[in-house]
Write a protein that holds these residues in place. Structure first.
Motif, mmCIF file in Angstrom:
data_model
loop_
_atom_site.group_PDB
_atom_site.id
_atom_site.type_symbol
_atom_site.label_atom_id
_atom_site.label_comp_id
_atom_site.label_asym_id
_atom_site.label_seq_id
_atom_site.Cartn_x
_atom_site.Cartn_y
_atom_site.Cartn_z
ATOM 1 N N UNK A 4 1.067 -1.489 -0.199
ATOM 2 C CA UNK A 4 0.407 -0.443 -0.045
ATOM 3 C C UNK A 4 1.082 1.143 0.184
ATOM 4 N N UNK A 5 0.883 1.883 -1.002
ATOM 5 C CA UNK A 5 1.477 3.561 -1.519
ATOM 6 C C UNK A 5 0.540 4.150 -1.596
ATOM 7 N N UNK A 6 0.412 5.252 -0.868
ATOM 8 C CA UNK A 6 -0.158 6.295 -1.141
ATOM 9 C C UNK A 6 0.457 7.665 -0.401
ATOM 10 N N UNK A 7 0.196 8.328 -1.570
ATOM 11 C CA UNK A 7 0.840 10.096 -1.268
ATOM 12 C C UNK A 7 0.065 10.934 -0.106
ATOM 13 N N UNK A 131 -14.949 15.594 -2.160
ATOM 14 C CA UNK A 131 -13.729 14.492 -2.282
ATOM 15 C C UNK A 131 -13.366 14.396 -3.810
ATOM 16 N N UNK A 132 -14.279 14.363 -4.820
ATOM 17 C CA UNK A 132 -14.653 13.431 -6.208
ATOM 18 C C UNK A 132 -13.322 14.220 -6.695
ATOM 19 N N UNK A 133 -13.387 15.520 -6.878
ATOM 20 C CA UNK A 133 -12.548 16.391 -7.449
ATOM 21 C C UNK A 133 -11.011 15.420 -7.319
ATOM 22 N N UNK A 134 -10.802 15.752 -5.614
ATOM 23 C CA UNK A 134 -9.622 15.172 -5.555
ATOM 24 C C UNK A 134 -8.722 13.746 -6.279
ATOM 25 N N UNK A 135 -10.234 12.657 -5.700
ATOM 26 C CA UNK A 135 -9.238 11.349 -6.309
ATOM 27 C C UNK A 135 -9.611 11.391 -7.492
ATOM 28 N N UNK A 136 -10.374 12.115 -8.635
ATOM 29 C CA UNK A 136 -10.473 12.240 -9.323
ATOM 30 C C UNK A 136 -8.692 12.987 -10.193
ATOM 31 N N UNK A 137 -8.468 13.656 -9.338
ATOM 32 C CA UNK A 137 -7.086 14.266 -10.194
ATOM 33 C C UNK A 137 -6.672 13.295 -9.974
ATOM 34 N N UNK A 138 -6.187 12.733 -8.234
ATOM 35 C CA UNK A 138 -4.962 11.500 -8.020
ATOM 36 C C UNK A 138 -5.486 10.381 -8.989
ATOM 37 N N UNK A 139 -6.308 10.090 -9.653
ATOM 38 C CA UNK A 139 -6.070 9.066 -10.811
ATOM 39 C C UNK A 139 -5.780 9.072 -12.039
ATOM 40 N N UNK A 140 -5.920 10.692 -12.400
ATOM 41 C CA UNK A 140 -5.612 10.622 -13.527
ATOM 42 C C UNK A 140 -4.095 11.069 -13.257
ATOM 43 N N UNK A 141 -3.388 11.776 -12.079
ATOM 44 C CA UNK A 141 -2.156 11.883 -12.340
ATOM 45 C C UNK A 141 -1.574 10.246 -11.508
ATOM 46 N N UNK A 142 -1.927 8.847 -11.765
ATOM 47 C CA UNK A 142 -1.106 8.013 -11.560
ATOM 48 C C UNK A 142 -1.321 7.244 -12.988
ATOM 49 N N UNK A 143 0.431 6.253 -12.509
ATOM 50 C CA UNK A 143 0.616 5.789 -13.811
ATOM 51 C C UNK A 143 -0.224 4.162 -14.194
ATOM 52 N N UNK A 144 -0.057 4.342 -14.856
ATOM 53 C CA UNK A 144 -1.099 2.722 -14.993
ATOM 54 C C UNK A 144 -2.751 2.716 -15.710
ATOM 55 N N UNK A 145 -3.424 1.684 -16.258
ATOM 56 C CA UNK A 145 -4.533 2.201 -16.286
ATOM 57 C C UNK A 145 -5.777 1.624 -14.929
ATOM 58 N N UNK A 146 -5.421 0.244 -14.275
ATOM 59 C CA UNK A 146 -6.050 -0.385 -13.293
ATOM 60 C C UNK A 146 -6.669 0.530 -12.545
ATOM 61 N N UNK A 147 -7.270 0.056 -11.406
ATOM 62 C CA UNK A 147 -7.476 0.324 -9.991
ATOM 63 C C UNK A 147 -6.951 -0.064 -9.015
ATOM 64 N N UNK A 148 -6.776 1.011 -8.033
ATOM 65 C CA UNK A 148 -5.598 0.139 -6.651
ATOM 66 C C UNK A 148 -6.311 1.628 -5.855
ATOM 67 N N UNK A 149 -5.545 1.135 -4.417
ATOM 68 C CA UNK A 149 -6.019 1.685 -3.924
ATOM 69 C C UNK A 149 -4.726 2.813 -2.988
ATOM 70 N N UNK A 150 -4.403 2.093 -3.515
ATOM 71 C CA UNK A 150 -2.594 3.057 -4.114
ATOM 72 C C UNK A 150 -2.799 4.378 -4.923
ATOM 73 N N UNK A 151 -3.749 4.067 -5.814
ATOM 74 C CA UNK A 151 -4.051 5.488 -7.112
ATOM 75 C C UNK A 151 -5.019 6.257 -7.009
ATOM 76 N N UNK A 152 -6.358 5.734 -6.520
ATOM 77 C CA UNK A 152 -7.370 6.570 -6.079
ATOM 78 C C UNK A 152 -8.789 5.452 -5.321
#
Length: 259
Positions: A4-7, A131-152
């Motif tokens: 689990x590697x979240x900023x 918090x949707x705008x901030x979550x969307x921003x995190x998802x867009x700024x993370x590499x890769x196409x899959x979903x994860x808790x480290x992404x958003x």
């Protein structure tokens, strides 16, 4: 299993019990988040003393005033978190804050149903919106196409007491408003997973176990799971799930809980 590697992470109801345990464990990770936001109703109050002590030792921990039953408080919290993050997004929103009323089918009242639903179900809904705008921003700024808790991701802390199949601990306590609110929270998670999938945001419901907390201890009955065991288990689950698990109901050991 990945790490689990979240900023950044926001935990609601963070001044005690499972919420406080989550904050402590995030801060203790080998690679801790750059920001740990701890939401609680009264950051300067006596009940937030442990959180204040942690914040004095960890510059990455920011205590956010947050009353999840108050829409204006939620909006203010989202703005404050956004200021700290600058141009970055929020990776992980953990809706942990909840209340419980020991009522039965015969004694339940309109007031308690509304109070419990507002905190346990409507709060997580409004937090997801805010918090949707901030979550969307995190998802867009993370590499890769899959979903994860480290992404958003949105993680709703529920209970198998809200499982219509399990009706966990019915023989011990009815707590009707709590059960109904958690069953509704489970449906909310499913709705969020479908609505936010296109944005790359994973949504999951977790049952933390019957945990030894102020809310978990019922009379002379002592729950079997410690906060540490529950939190360690949940973080392990969160590190391993992907888009396959979005919209599901899991427990702290990663087992599927029936709706």
């Amino acid at each position: 299993m990945g790490e689990l590697n979240v900023c950044s992470v926001l935990v609601t109801g963070a001044n005690r019990g499972i919420g406080l345990g989550l904050v402590q464990h995030f801060l203790g990770l080998p690679n801790p988040p750059q920001w740990v936001f701890a939401g609680c109703r009264d950051p300067k109050g006596q009940r937030a003393q442990e959180l204040q002590n942690l914040a004095s030792k960890h510059p990455s921990l920011v205590i956010i005033p947050l009353e999840v039953a108050d829409p204006s408080s939620i909006k203010a919290a989202a703005a404050k978190v956004g200021e700290h993050l600058g141009g970055s997004g929020l990776n992980l929103l953990i809706n942990n804050a909840a209340i419980l009323k020991l009522t039965s089918v015969d004694t339940e009242k309109l007031e308690t149903m509304i109070e419990v639903y507002t905190t346990n179900t409507v709060g997580p809904l409004l937090l997801g919106e805010a918090f949707l705008p901030l979550l969307k921003k995190a998802a867009q700024g993370s590499p890769g196409s899959g979903m994860s808790c480290s992404k958003a991701a949105i993680v709703n802390i529920s209970s198998s007491a809200g499982s219509i199949e399990d009706v966990f601990l019915w023989e011990l306590v009815h707590m009707v408003s709590y059960r109904c609110s958690k069953a509704a929270l489970n449906m909310l998670t499913k709705c969020q997973s479908l609505a936010y999938k296109e944005h790359g945001i994973l949504c999951v419901t977790l049952h933390p176990g019957w945990v030894i907390t102020d809310m978990g201890v019922l009379g002379s009955f002592k729950p079997p799971v410690t906060v540490d065991t529950s939190v360690q288990g949940m973080l392990k689950v969160l590190s391993s799930i992907s888009e396959k698990e979005t919209g599901t109901f899991l427990d702290w050991e990663g087992k599927v809980v029936p709706w």
